[in-house]
Design a protein around this motif. Structure first.
Motif, short mmCIF file in Angstrom:
data_model
loop_
_atom_site.label_atom_id
_atom_site.label_comp_id
_atom_site.label_asym_id
_atom_site.label_seq_id
_atom_site.Cartn_x
_atom_site.Cartn_y
_atom_site.Cartn_z
N SER A 119 38.32 44.91 41.08
CA SER A 119 37.52 44.71 42.30
C SER A 119 36.69 43.46 42.07
O SER A 119 36.41 43.09 40.93
CB SER A 119 36.64 45.93 42.59
N TRP A 120 36.24 42.83 43.14
CA TRP A 120 35.68 41.48 43.02
C TRP A 120 34.30 41.38 43.64
O TRP A 120 33.98 42.08 44.60
CB TRP A 120 36.59 40.47 43.72
N ASN A 121 33.49 40.48 43.08
CA ASN A 121 32.29 40.00 43.74
C ASN A 121 32.69 38.75 44.53
O ASN A 121 33.85 38.58 44.89
CB ASN A 121 31.20 39.71 42.71
N LYS A 122 31.76 37.85 44.81
CA LYS A 122 32.12 36.61 45.47
C LYS A 122 33.04 35.80 44.56
O LYS A 122 32.89 35.83 43.33
CB LYS A 122 30.86 35.79 45.78
N TYR A 123 34.00 35.08 45.13
CA TYR A 123 34.96 34.37 44.29
C TYR A 123 35.44 33.10 44.97
O TYR A 123 35.31 32.90 46.18
CB TYR A 123 36.16 35.27 43.97
N ASN A 124 35.99 32.20 44.13
CA ASN A 124 36.61 30.95 44.56
C ASN A 124 37.91 30.82 43.76
O ASN A 124 37.88 30.74 42.54
CB ASN A 124 35.67 29.77 44.28
N ASP A 125 39.04 30.82 44.42
CA ASP A 125 40.33 30.88 43.73
C ASP A 125 40.79 29.55 43.16
O ASP A 125 41.88 29.48 42.56
CB ASP A 125 41.40 31.42 44.68
#
Length: 255
Positions: A119-125
């Motif tokens: 599961s993720w918090n804020k992200y930039n791929d």
């Protein structure tokens, strides 16, 4: 005997300022017996009260012990397996082994057991500078894999499992495949680490003696690597009992 009764009577009746005087021997005996009966009755009531209180205390201790037994325990990672041993140990989750790349000088040393349901918090791929996590592989070159594992597993991806046991203490014993007396074996295997010649630091972990592979995993992409460890005697006091060049075993035990 008469003297003893007189002492008891004197002890029972002494100090009672409001006690009426005895008018006869019969009156004396009656008051003495009454006092003894009263004392015996009081002692019986006291005993019953103590018994009741002890019962309450025992029930509270049982409740507290039961609560603590549910709360205590310990957690460990089983490297190379996707499940935990069937000795009352719970599999918290089955994961994927990961870590830093073996060529990265600033890499973290430890192996990770990543969950298979992220599961993720804020992200930039977009790829950016920072800490990096790669998958892992078995690297058992220059050894007979058939001899050690009965099959070829080099360059395959290893699984892992995070396990919880109700036993509160867990230790890994390097150099042995047997637990000490009074301890429960969780699993045993080979002491493993990264390669001594690689840039990235590593740690020692206990790889299961019969490691599994992740079906459909990527092959030969390197990343975090598992090598078997072996003894180097040199000028140290390891040998004996250890033997130069021999692969080290390990065991994980709980108590």
């Amino acid at each position: 005997m008469i003297f003893v009764w007189m002492i008891v009577a004197q002890f029972v009746l002494s100090g009672a300022d409001t006690e009426p005087l005895c008018l006869s021997r019969f009156d004396y005996d009656y008051k003495l017996l009454s006092k003894l009966v009263e004392l015996e009755t009081g002692q019986k009531r006291l005993h019953e009260t103590i018994t009741e209180q002890q019962t309450v205390i025992n029930e509270l201790q049982t409740t507290i012990t039961g609560s603590r037994s549910k709360e205590v325990g310990s957690v460990y990672t089983r490297w190379g397996k996707s499940s935990c041993p069937g000795n009352g140990t719970e599999t918290i989750y089955a994961g994927l082994v990961a870590g830093s790349h073996y060529q990265h000088k600033g890499a973290a040393a430890n192996y990770l057991c990543l969950t298979q349901q992220p599961s993720w918090n804020k992200y930039n791929d977009k790829e950016q500078a920072g800490g990096l996590v790669y998958g892992a592989e078995y690297e058992f070159d220059f050894r007979s894999r058939q001899q050690f594992f009965g099959r070829e597993i080099t360059n395959e991806d290893p699984p892992c499992a995070v396990c919880r046991t109700e036993r509160p203490t867990v230790i890994m014993i390097p150099g042995s495949r047997q637990c000490l007396d009074g301890w429960t074996m969780e699993y045993h295997g080979y002491l493993s680490s990264g390669h001594y010649g690689h840039d990235a630091a590593s740690e020692y972990v206990c790889l299961d003696v019969d490691p599994e592979v992740i079906l459909g995993g990527t092959s030969n992409n390197d990343g975090k690597l598992f090598y078997l460890t072996e003894v180097r005697c040199g000028s140290s006091s390891l040998c004996p009992p250890y033997v130069n060049g021999r692969e080290l075993s390990c065991v994980v035990c709980s108590k």
